[in-house]
Scaffold this motif. Sequence first.
Motif, PDB file in Angstrom:
ATOM      1  N   ARG A   1       0.822  -1.206   0.000  1.00 51.90           N
ATOM      2  CA  ARG A   1       0.000   0.000   0.000  1.00 51.90           C
ATOM      3  C   ARG A   1       0.861   1.264   0.000  1.00 51.90           C
ATOM      4  NH1 ARG A   1      -0.748   3.360   4.569  1.00 51.90           N
ATOM      5  NH2 ARG A   1      -1.429   1.631   5.873  1.00 51.90           N
ATOM      6  N   LEU A   2       1.915   1.237   0.815  1.00 54.30           N
ATOM      7  CA  LEU A   2       2.792   2.411   0.879  1.00 54.30           C
ATOM      8  C   LEU A   2       3.435   2.673  -0.471  1.00 54.30           C
ATOM      9  CD1 LEU A   2       4.615   1.944   4.306  1.00 54.30           C
ATOM     10  CD2 LEU A   2       2.999   3.714   3.698  1.00 54.30           C
ATOM     11  N   LEU A   3       4.002   1.629  -1.063  1.00 50.66           N
ATOM     12  CA  LEU A   3       4.688   1.818  -2.349  1.00 50.66           C
ATOM     13  C   LEU A   3       3.736   2.303  -3.426  1.00 50.66           C
ATOM     14  CD1 LEU A   3       7.247  -1.100  -2.759  1.00 50.66           C
ATOM     15  CD2 LEU A   3       7.646   1.238  -2.040  1.00 50.66           C
TER      16      LEU A   3
ATOM     17  N   LYS B   1       5.066  13.961  -5.247  1.00 51.45           N
ATOM     18  CA  LYS B   1       4.583  14.694  -4.069  1.00 51.45           C
ATOM     19  C   LYS B   1       4.974  14.086  -2.719  1.00 51.45           C
ATOM     20  CE  LYS B   1       0.481  17.100  -3.674  1.00 51.45           C
ATOM     21  NZ  LYS B   1      -0.971  17.042  -3.836  1.00 51.45           N
ATOM     22  N   GLY B   2       4.959  12.758  -2.632  1.00 51.54           N
ATOM     23  CA  GLY B   2       5.149  12.169  -1.301  1.00 51.54           C
ATOM     24  C   GLY B   2       6.585  11.883  -0.920  1.00 51.54           C
ATOM     25  N   PHE B   3       7.549  12.570  -1.579  1.00 54.43           N
ATOM     26  CA  PHE B   3       8.929  12.160  -1.370  1.00 54.43           C
ATOM     27  C   PHE B   3       9.389  12.295   0.084  1.00 54.43           C
ATOM     28  CE2 PHE B   3      13.516  12.664  -1.241  1.00 54.43           C
ATOM     29  CZ  PHE B   3      13.883  11.475  -1.832  1.00 54.43           C
ATOM     30  N   ILE B   4       8.969  13.371   0.733  1.00 50.61           N
ATOM     31  CA  ILE B   4       9.438  13.583   2.118  1.00 50.61           C
ATOM     32  C   ILE B   4       8.960  12.443   3.019  1.00 50.61           C
ATOM     33  CG2 ILE B   4       9.273  15.118   4.128  1.00 50.61           C
ATOM     34  CD1 ILE B   4       9.074  17.443   2.162  1.00 50.61           C
ATOM     35  N   GLN B   5       7.677  12.098   2.858  1.00 52.14           N
ATOM     36  CA  GLN B   5       7.152  11.006   3.681  1.00 52.14           C
ATOM     37  C   GLN B   5       7.839   9.689   3.327  1.00 52.14           C
ATOM     38  OE1 GLN B   5       3.247   8.875   3.584  1.00 52.14           O
ATOM     39  NE2 GLN B   5       2.579  10.625   4.793  1.00 52.14           N
TER      40      GLN B   5
ATOM     41  N   ALA C   1       9.780   7.214   5.756  1.00 51.68           N
ATOM     42  CA  ALA C   1       9.202   5.901   6.070  1.00 51.68           C
ATOM     43  C   ALA C   1      10.120   4.746   5.680  1.00 51.68           C
ATOM     44  CB  ALA C   1       7.859   5.758   5.365  1.00 51.68           C
ATOM     45  N   MET C   2      10.794   4.898   4.540  1.00 50.02           N
ATOM     46  CA  MET C   2      11.512   3.740   3.996  1.00 50.02           C
ATOM     47  C   MET C   2      12.615   3.170   4.889  1.00 50.02           C
ATOM     48  SD  MET C   2      10.159   2.352   1.519  1.00 50.02           S
ATOM     49  CE  MET C   2       8.487   2.868   1.789  1.00 50.02           C
ATOM     50  N   PRO C   3      13.456   4.025   5.509  1.00 55.09           N
ATOM     51  CA  PRO C   3      14.528   3.417   6.324  1.00 55.09           C
ATOM     52  C   PRO C   3      13.985   2.435   7.365  1.00 55.09           C
ATOM     53  CG  PRO C   3      14.924   5.749   6.069  1.00 55.09           C
ATOM     54  CD  PRO C   3      13.584   5.484   5.460  1.00 55.09           C
ATOM     55  N   SER C   4      12.909   2.815   8.064  1.00 54.03           N
ATOM     56  CA  SER C   4      12.418   1.902   9.106  1.00 54.03           C
ATOM     57  C   SER C   4      11.797   0.647   8.489  1.00 54.03           C
ATOM     58  CB  SER C   4      11.433   2.605  10.040  1.00 54.03           C
ATOM     59  OG  SER C   4      10.214   2.809   9.394  1.00 54.03           O
ATOM     60  N   TRP C   5      11.222   0.800   7.285  1.00 49.57           N
ATOM     61  CA  TRP C   5      10.673  -0.384   6.620  1.00 49.57           C
ATOM     62  C   TRP C   5      11.787  -1.320   6.177  1.00 49.57           C
ATOM     63  CZ3 TRP C   5       6.121  -2.791   6.116  1.00 49.57           C
ATOM     64  CH2 TRP C   5       4.990  -2.108   6.564  1.00 49.57           C
TER      65      TRP C   5
ATOM     66  N   ASN D   1      -3.275  15.988   3.757  1.00 48.31           N
ATOM     67  CA  ASN D   1      -1.846  15.879   3.506  1.00 48.31           C
ATOM     68  C   ASN D   1      -1.280  14.553   4.013  1.00 48.31           C
ATOM     69  OD1 ASN D   1       0.524  16.979   2.518  1.00 48.31           O
ATOM     70  ND2 ASN D   1       1.129  17.776   4.520  1.00 48.31           N
ATOM     71  N   TYR D   2      -2.149  13.683   4.587  1.00 44.12           N
ATOM     72  CA  TYR D   2      -1.598  12.495   5.255  1.00 44.12           C
ATOM     73  C   TYR D   2      -1.039  11.440   4.294  1.00 44.12           C
ATOM     74  CZ  TYR D   2      -6.432  10.803   4.515  1.00 44.12           C
ATOM     75  OH  TYR D   2      -7.639  10.460   3.978  1.00 44.12           O
ATOM     76  N   SER D   3      -1.457  11.478   3.016  1.00 41.00           N
ATOM     77  CA  SER D   3      -0.937  10.465   2.091  1.00 41.00           C
ATOM     78  C   SER D   3       0.484  10.782   1.653  1.00 41.00           C
ATOM     79  CB  SER D   3      -1.801  10.401   0.830  1.00 41.00           C
ATOM     80  OG  SER D   3      -3.082  10.000   1.159  1.00 41.00           O
ATOM     81  N   THR D   4       0.812  12.057   1.631  1.00 42.32           N
ATOM     82  CA  THR D   4       2.120  12.424   1.087  1.00 42.32           C
ATOM     83  C   THR D   4       2.990  13.225   2.057  1.00 42.32           C
ATOM     84  OG1 THR D   4       1.068  14.367   0.124  1.00 42.32           O
ATOM     85  CG2 THR D   4       1.382  12.461  -1.328  1.00 42.32           C
ATOM     86  N   GLY D   5       2.395  13.941   2.969  1.00 44.34           N
ATOM     87  CA  GLY D   5       3.177  14.850   3.814  1.00 44.34           C
ATOM     88  C   GLY D   5       3.335  14.354   5.234  1.00 44.34           C
ATOM     89  N   LEU D   6       3.744  15.279   6.090  1.00 46.65           N
ATOM     90  CA  LEU D   6       3.975  14.899   7.484  1.00 46.65           C
ATOM     91  C   LEU D   6       2.920  15.504   8.413  1.00 46.65           C
ATOM     92  CD1 LEU D   6       7.859  15.343   7.497  1.00 46.65           C
ATOM     93  CD2 LEU D   6       6.560  13.248   7.154  1.00 46.65           C
TER      94      LEU D   6
END
Lengths: 612, 49
Positions: A76-78, A87-91, A95-99, A243-248
């Motif tokens: 779902r995240l990917l 748009k969602g690069f910051i999020q 997110a990715m390092p912890s995944w 903004n929750y899908s792409t931002g913080l």
Amino acid sequence: MTSILGISAFYHDSAAAILVDGRIIAAAQEERFTRKKHDSSYPFNAIKFVLKYSKLKLSEIDYIVFYEKPFLKFERLLETYVALAPKGFIQFAKAMPSWLREKLFQKKIIIDSLKKIEKNFNDEKKIYFSEHHLSHAASAFYPSPFEEAIVLTADGVGEWATTTVAIGNKNDLQIKKEIHFPHSLGLLYSAFTYYTGFKVNSGEYKLMGLAPYGEPKYVDKIKENLIDIKSDGSFRMNQDYFNYSTGLTMTNSKFHNLFGQSPRNPKIEKVTQFHMDIAASIQKVTEEIILKISKSLKEEYKIPNLCLAGGVALNCVANGKILEEKIFENIWIQPAAGDAGGSLGGALALWYLELKNKRFVSKEDDMKGSYLGPQFSNQEIKDKLSNLGAKFHEFDENDIINKTAEDLNAGKAVGWFQGRMEFGPRALGGRSILGDARSPFMQKNLNLKVKYRESFRPFAPSVLREDVNEWFQINIDSPYMLLVANINNSKKIEMSEKDKNLFGIDKLNVQRSEIPAVTHVDYSARVQTVNEKTNPIYYKLIKKFKEKTSCPVIVNTSFNVRGEPIVNTPKDAFDCFMGTELDTLVIGNCYLIKKEQNPSLKKDYTKQFELD
Amino acid sequence: MSFVKEFWEFIKIRKKYWLLPIIIVLVLFGGLIILTQGSAVAPFIYTIF
């Protein structure tokens, strides 16, 4: 004998639960042990507790179930990031390092963590993964007293699903419909929680408590711009405003422009009438959606029973509306409706759906009043209190009940610690702070001097089951404080014209009923019915209070201060007692009076916990 | 290795083959970033960017 360990972890409210031959033996949230509210870390302590309580070693456990599927969540995240790129690069970058480091390898993490509890554990075949909303649905249906039911789950988001409808029949449970991310009732409510300056994932209660102070002025604005609600209650959210899908953050500038203000900064801004009106509006929209879904499901499936779970099911005001509209004959709500309950649901889903065991439906539910946590013997309590330097008196059960009832009648704030700790967010008479519901000062006193929380927040009543109908407009079991009902007209004190014109929190000072401490400004109350069978000592206490006062209603709030998890051990209870203005503390058969305690044991408790 | 096998099963069942290139790049770069944190391999990453 077959035993199943259920685990929920890594997002919020980690927990563990254990089933033996399908019976719920023990369950607890990790936060109660680590003293960190909504602790999402791996639930070491909770697992240790459930194993100890069921007298099982880890190697003796037959199956271990994790409450959701990490691969599906990763998918779902990917897909979300790809769909919305760039748009969602910051999020994405956050997110990715912890995944890539841990979340994706959850099976390994679970095995490695279990090895810390028992060195030789290495049986990865025992580990199963349930689906997030299936876990919620299983936690709502299987312990319920219904052979057949419609099961509605709604929360922020699990893997893909945010809202699901399932049909439960005997030992079968089939998900029929789903609404997928980013369209989420839970996230919509959380967006407004964020906008009004409360903490997402914990401040939702506050928004609900704030709603009755406001006017639902913004309902049309919300419905015209933010969410498209269909006649069956299904919905689509306009992502331009979120903004929750792409931002913080939860909301964006378009959302803020729509309502004409930036999100409230809780550090420098007070709650105003605007925030109360916003709260009232989103609460009304939420209720409308829940009611529409409930009505359409009843019409479609024609089943008279409804089970609810998922974070949105903790919206007891909306639950009360389903009851009030008489859409279903019976409603049952899982007391640990949030993610903690997923540990239990995952285990139940495995027992019935995977192992295909027969289900025996009991007349009452199988949650044992939700008293599924640790308990302490009188000897353990006495030893602990002595070690802490506490001064206490010991009484037999009848005397301690009598003394506590007298204290309540005298307007004292009482810490009440008896039996097993509750599983789920509500204190139900196991780890509670109690007070006299008739006192006009109790709400303010408890909020400001004992709980250190916002003065607008209401308290809930515990009432004897047989008397509930006389005091509240409800006549069914509500053992888990998840239904809101109005005070009976005969107990109301009508507000004068002048009082009616008061705004916001000023309304709070008006005495609105015979039990003002538990009457919210709209005459509603979040009722807990107390049954002799599930909690005999608590039942006896309220009965004794009734004997003395003719009132079978007392204030029941969780035994903690703002930002602190509910107390678990006698030490936690003593610390909270000494850190607040509680007058007396009753733990098992031990009775403590604040004035008798050594003043040097007092603690500055107000800054111990991060405010929520 | 069991992780790779399980993930491949997952991709097959979900028929999400198009996610594979993204995942491979992610894992490669992710692995590189983790590996190079404060290690002697660090200069390697600069030559890529």
